[in-house]
Design a protein around this motif. Structure first.
Motif, PDB file in Angstrom:
ATOM      1  N   ALA A   1      33.250  63.777  41.678  1.00 27.58           N
ATOM      2  CA  ALA A   1      34.329  62.923  41.174  1.00 27.58           C
ATOM      3  C   ALA A   1      33.918  61.458  41.176  1.00 27.58           C
ATOM      4  O   ALA A   1      33.498  60.918  42.185  1.00 27.58           O
ATOM      5  CB  ALA A   1      35.586  63.122  42.021  1.00 27.58           C
ATOM      6  N   GLY A   2      34.059  60.817  40.040  1.00 25.42           N
ATOM      7  CA  GLY A   2      33.818  59.383  39.950  1.00 25.42           C
ATOM      8  C   GLY A   2      32.369  58.981  39.990  1.00 25.42           C
ATOM      9  O   GLY A   2      32.049  57.797  40.022  1.00 25.42           O
ATOM     10  N   ALA A   3      31.459  59.963  39.992  1.00 25.17           N
ATOM     11  CA  ALA A   3      30.038  59.615  40.104  1.00 25.17           C
ATOM     12  C   ALA A   3      29.471  59.244  38.744  1.00 25.17           C
ATOM     13  O   ALA A   3      29.721  59.898  37.746  1.00 25.17           O
ATOM     14  CB  ALA A   3      29.260  60.787  40.687  1.00 25.17           C
ATOM     15  N   ALA A   4      28.697  58.183  38.719  1.00 23.30           N
ATOM     16  CA  ALA A   4      28.029  57.774  37.489  1.00 23.30           C
ATOM     17  C   ALA A   4      26.752  58.579  37.306  1.00 23.30           C
ATOM     18  O   ALA A   4      26.147  59.028  38.273  1.00 23.30           O
ATOM     19  CB  ALA A   4      27.713  56.281  37.549  1.00 23.30           C
ATOM     20  N   THR A   5      26.333  58.761  36.067  1.00 25.85           N
ATOM     21  CA  THR A   5      25.125  59.552  35.807  1.00 25.85           C
ATOM     22  C   THR A   5      24.074  58.763  35.048  1.00 25.85           C
ATOM     23  O   THR A   5      23.211  59.343  34.390  1.00 25.85           O
ATOM     24  CB  THR A   5      25.491  60.824  35.025  1.00 25.85           C
ATOM     25  N   GLU A   6      24.134  57.432  35.124  1.00 22.07           N
ATOM     26  CA  GLU A   6      23.083  56.630  34.506  1.00 22.07           C
ATOM     27  C   GLU A   6      21.850  56.636  35.414  1.00 22.07           C
ATOM     28  O   GLU A   6      21.958  56.593  36.641  1.00 22.07           O
ATOM     29  CB  GLU A   6      23.550  55.182  34.278  1.00 22.07           C
ATOM     30  N   LEU A   7      20.680  56.647  34.780  1.00 25.39           N
ATOM     31  CA  LEU A   7      19.432  56.655  35.538  1.00 25.39           C
ATOM     32  C   LEU A   7      19.041  55.217  35.847  1.00 25.39           C
ATOM     33  O   LEU A   7      18.213  54.620  35.163  1.00 25.39           O
ATOM     34  CB  LEU A   7      18.339  57.370  34.739  1.00 25.39           C
ATOM     35  N   ARG A   8      19.601  54.655  36.909  1.00 25.23           N
ATOM     36  CA  ARG A   8      19.340  53.258  37.233  1.00 25.23           C
ATOM     37  C   ARG A   8      18.084  53.127  38.096  1.00 25.23           C
ATOM     38  O   ARG A   8      17.645  54.082  38.743  1.00 25.23           O
ATOM     39  CB  ARG A   8      20.536  52.638  37.940  1.00 25.23           C
ATOM     40  N   PRO A   9      17.482  51.933  38.123  1.00 17.78           N
ATOM     41  CA  PRO A   9      16.237  51.746  38.874  1.00 17.78           C
ATOM     42  C   PRO A   9      16.425  51.995  40.368  1.00 17.78           C
ATOM     43  O   PRO A   9      17.478  51.725  40.941  1.00 17.78           O
ATOM     44  CB  PRO A   9      15.880  50.280  38.605  1.00 17.78           C
ATOM     45  N   GLY A  10      15.366  52.513  41.002  1.00 13.53           N
ATOM     46  CA  GLY A  10      15.372  52.751  42.441  1.00 13.53           C
ATOM     47  C   GLY A  10      14.845  54.136  42.769  1.00 13.53           C
ATOM     48  O   GLY A  10      14.352  54.864  41.903  1.00 13.53           O
ATOM     49  N   VAL A  11      14.959  54.484  44.040  1.00 11.04           N
ATOM     50  CA  VAL A  11      14.460  55.778  44.526  1.00 11.04           C
ATOM     51  C   VAL A  11      15.602  56.787  44.527  1.00 11.04           C
ATOM     52  O   VAL A  11      16.643  56.573  45.152  1.00 11.04           O
ATOM     53  CB  VAL A  11      13.868  55.644  45.945  1.00 11.04           C
ATOM     54  N   TRP A  12      15.390  57.894  43.832  1.00  7.94           N
ATOM     55  CA  TRP A  12      16.375  58.960  43.726  1.00  7.94           C
ATOM     56  C   TRP A  12      15.943  60.140  44.601  1.00  7.94           C
ATOM     57  O   TRP A  12      14.752  60.418  44.741  1.00  7.94           O
ATOM     58  CB  TRP A  12      16.511  59.426  42.275  1.00  7.94           C
ATOM     59  N   THR A  13      16.923  60.840  45.153  1.00  9.02           N
ATOM     60  CA  THR A  13      16.668  61.989  46.021  1.00  9.02           C
ATOM     61  C   THR A  13      17.229  63.254  45.373  1.00  9.02           C
ATOM     62  O   THR A  13      18.325  63.236  44.813  1.00  9.02           O
ATOM     63  CB  THR A  13      17.312  61.786  47.407  1.00  9.02           C
ATOM     64  N   ILE A  14      16.458  64.339  45.444  1.00  8.01           N
ATOM     65  CA  ILE A  14      16.878  65.637  44.902  1.00  8.01           C
ATOM     66  C   ILE A  14      16.931  66.636  46.048  1.00  8.01           C
ATOM     67  O   ILE A  14      15.919  66.872  46.723  1.00  8.01           O
ATOM     68  CB  ILE A  14      15.904  66.147  43.836  1.00  8.01           C
ATOM     69  N   VAL A  15      18.082  67.223  46.286  1.00  7.95           N
ATOM     70  CA  VAL A  15      18.240  68.240  47.328  1.00  7.95           C
ATOM     71  C   VAL A  15      18.436  69.593  46.652  1.00  7.95           C
ATOM     72  O   VAL A  15      19.358  69.772  45.857  1.00  7.95           O
ATOM     73  CB  VAL A  15      19.445  67.915  48.237  1.00  7.95           C
ATOM     74  N   TRP A  16      17.566  70.530  46.966  1.00 10.84           N
ATOM     75  CA  TRP A  16      17.651  71.877  46.404  1.00 10.84           C
ATOM     76  C   TRP A  16      18.366  72.792  47.388  1.00 10.84           C
ATOM     77  O   TRP A  16      18.076  72.770  48.589  1.00 10.84           O
ATOM     78  CB  TRP A  16      16.262  72.427  46.101  1.00 10.84           C
ATOM     79  N   MET A  17      19.271  73.615  46.876  1.00  6.65           N
ATOM     80  CA  MET A  17      20.065  74.502  47.724  1.00  6.65           C
ATOM     81  C   MET A  17      20.135  75.903  47.127  1.00  6.65           C
ATOM     82  O   MET A  17      20.197  76.068  45.912  1.00  6.65           O
ATOM     83  CB  MET A  17      21.486  73.951  47.886  1.00  6.65           C
ATOM     84  N   ARG A  18      20.132  76.885  47.984  1.00  8.39           N
ATOM     85  CA  ARG A  18      20.405  78.247  47.556  1.00  8.39           C
ATOM     86  C   ARG A  18      21.919  78.462  47.563  1.00  8.39           C
ATOM     87  O   ARG A  18      22.600  78.075  48.515  1.00  8.39           O
ATOM     88  CB  ARG A  18      19.760  79.264  48.494  1.00  8.39           C
ATOM     89  N   VAL A  19      22.429  79.092  46.512  1.00  7.84           N
ATOM     90  CA  VAL A  19      23.864  79.339  46.409  1.00  7.84           C
ATOM     91  C   VAL A  19      24.108  80.846  46.458  1.00  7.84           C
ATOM     92  O   VAL A  19      23.580  81.601  45.629  1.00  7.84           O
ATOM     93  CB  VAL A  19      24.446  78.754  45.105  1.00  7.84           C
ATOM     94  N   HIS A  20      24.900  81.281  47.416  1.00 11.70           N
ATOM     95  CA  HIS A  20      25.222  82.692  47.574  1.00 11.70           C
ATOM     96  C   HIS A  20      26.358  83.081  46.621  1.00 11.70           C
ATOM     97  O   HIS A  20      27.054  82.214  46.086  1.00 11.70           O
ATOM     98  CB  HIS A  20      25.592  82.982  49.023  1.00 11.70           C
TER      99      HIS A  20
END
Length: 539
Positions: free
Chosen positions: A504-523
């Motif tokens: 909710a309310g999160a922007a999705t522009e690719l702005r400069p800086g360090v981005w983190t990707i968390v991978w999860m298994r979904v049951h």
């Protein structure tokens, strides 16, 4: 050791089982007893891991173990290859791995390192003379037994005349210990084991991965082009290690010459530091009745006699042998954890969240399916999960972890739940390694060995700060089925993260800086568990 579970067989191949002692991608390992009361390690292939390539690999492992006769390797007791459950029994040898010993006690002193180097060189020489290459020597595959070290895990070893099973362009081994020619040409030679020996002893002498940690690509780059890390190592140890770690196999010292130089009048088993590190092996039950009295075997099994095969083994989550300082000699390729996060096979550590703690959505609130129904419920327990997922047991480290370009890993480390360990240890990730420019970015994941079916994965993307009043701005994808074959599951940001429940309310522009990707298994019920972390820099 762990107690047997109700679904575990009472025996395999006529050998009664008295405990669980390990697990891996290919199956379960049990502690068993021979008719004469000798303890053995019984490795059993999972019933859903019986594809032609997996079975061929297991048959080759059995053939390799059978042909190796060395005091530096566990002896084969028996095997069952005619019908499932397929199994391999070897002698059981207690003792910590070299990795465990160094992690607990710190680097070994110079004289102990030299004696260890000589002992491992002798072991390699003996198996080479029998036409076998180990191909995955590393600290986690060396058991420090009271009478000297053992080389374990012959699951990817290859003897003369055996057919290569890996696919073209793929290589077997552990980053940081695998030799350059194995990566380049995918064809190991006996001198490749010498290179791995260099990394193993360097770790013993420094307590650090020989070519650093971080991402697998960075480790391989340093292996091909950099120097082995010997900072702080004794000059005598460093000199021999460097002779073993030459980039070209023809330039490496021979094992015979290495033994001449490193010879000692004191055997490794008599080294006082070695004896202190190995310690006194933990007692193991001498009978099924003793195991039942210890709570390892259900009481009703003391009245059960096993004379033949066993019931098929169900696929279960990975279980790590928990007895302090005791490990089993398991000669199986998939049992060597190949962590891409720490350079060796070390695990992540973090405080466990109490089991009563709830989960969270992408931005810390309750996750819901589209339409408002709560995640964690689905009409079909074996079907696809809902789009809205519930992150289970989100520890403080999970909340705080961020990708560090300098270290090539996410910090702080996040603890992987036990049920997901065999997948997390097999995870490979892909993302831009140079600062990325553009309006979108592609990244992906795959498992190096596992080929799970009905398996769903979601990614959570964490933008660089500051976050402002809108919160952290984390967004997540819908669950995606893991693809068949050897390819990656690829996602594109922001395309795959623009949907009603992404955050909710999160922007999705690719702005400069360090981005983190968390991978999860979904049951299937929407519960999501941490698998691993990656990241990239946007410019």
């Amino acid at each position: 050791m762990e107690p047997l579970r109700p679904e575990d067989p009472a025996g395999i191949g006529g050998y009664p089982l008295i405990a669980r002692i390990g697990a891996g991608g290919m199956g379960q390992v049990y502690l068993g007893l021979t008719g004469g009361g000798r303890h053995i390690a019984l490795k059993v292939i999972r019933e859903d891991f019986d594809g032609p390539q997996a079975l061929a690999r297991f048959r080759r492992e059995v053939a390799t173990v059978e042909r190796v006769r060395s005091r530096f390797a566990a002896a084969m007791v028996g095997a069952g290859l005619d019908a499932p459950p397929y199994w391999l029994a070897t002698e059981y040898v207690p003792g910590p791995t070299l990795r465990q010993a160094v992690a607990e006690h710190g680097p070994l002193p110079p004289d102990t390192c030299l004696r260890l180097l000589a002992a491992l060189a002798q072991g390699l020489l003996e198996i080479h003379r029998q036409g076998v290459q180990h191909r995955d020597l590393k600290p986690g595959n060396v058991i420090l037994a009271p009478d000297g070290p053992r080389l374990i895990d012959f699951g990817i070893a290859r003897g003369e005349g055996q057919t290569q099973i890996t696919q073209t362009g793929a290589w077997n081994g552990t980053p940081g210990y695998v030799a350059p020619e194995v990566v380049r040409e995918q064809e190991p030679v006996p001198a490749s084991d010498v290179f791995s020996l260099a990394g193993t002893v360097a770790y013993a002498a420094t307590g650090r991965p020989p070519f650093g940690g971080g991402r697998i690509e960075a480790i391989i780059h340093r292996t091909l082009n950099g120097d082995i890390d010997l900072d702080g190592a004794d000059p005598r140890v460093a000199e021999l290690v460097r002779l073993c770690a030459q980039k070209e196999p023809g330039s490496r010292i021979s094992l015979e010459r290495l033994l001449e130089i490193a010879a000692s009048t004191v055997a490794l088993a008599d080294d006082p530091v070695y004896r202190r590190v190995v310690g006194v092996p933990q007692p193991v039950p001498a009978s099924v009745a003793d195991a039942a009295a210890s709570g390892l075997v259900p009481p009703d099994r003391t009245r059960t006699t096993t004379t033949g095969g066993a019931a098929p083994l169900r696929s279960r989550a990975a279980v790590i042998a928990a007895a302090a300082g005791v490990v089993v000699i398991v000669l199986g390729g998939a049992f060597a954890a190949r962590s891409i996060f720490n350079g060796d096979e070390g695990g992540n550590r973090a405080n466990r969240t109490p089991s009563g703690q709830g989960g969270q959505g992408a931005n810390g609130g309750p996750a819901t399916k589209p339409g408002g129904s709560p995640a964690g419920q689905t009409p079909n327990p074996n079907g696809p999960p809902p789009d809205g997922i519930l992150v289970k047991l989100p520890t403080a480290d999970f909340q705080a972890t961020e990708y560090s370009p300098k270290d090539g890993v996410c910090l702080p480390s996040v603890r992987v739940e036990k049920a997901e360990e065999r997948y997390a240890g097999d995870l490979q990730v892909s993302a831009p390694r140079q600062p990325h420019a553009g309006e979108s970015v592609e990244f992906g994941m795959r498992f190096k060995y596992q080929r799970p079916s009905n398996f769903y994965v979601a990614a959570q993307v964490r933008p660089p700060g500051p976050h402002g009043s809108a919160g952290p701005g984390w967004v997540q994808s819908k669950p995606h089925p893991y693809p068949a074959g050897d390819g990656y599951l690829d996602l594109t940001f922001p395309r795959d993260f623009r949907w009603d429940g992404s955050g909710a309310g999160a922007a999705t522009e690719l702005r400069p800086g360090v981005w983190t990707i968390v991978w999860m298994r979904v049951h299937p019920n929407g519960d999501a568990y941490y698998l691993g972390c990656d990241g990239f820099t946007a410019k």
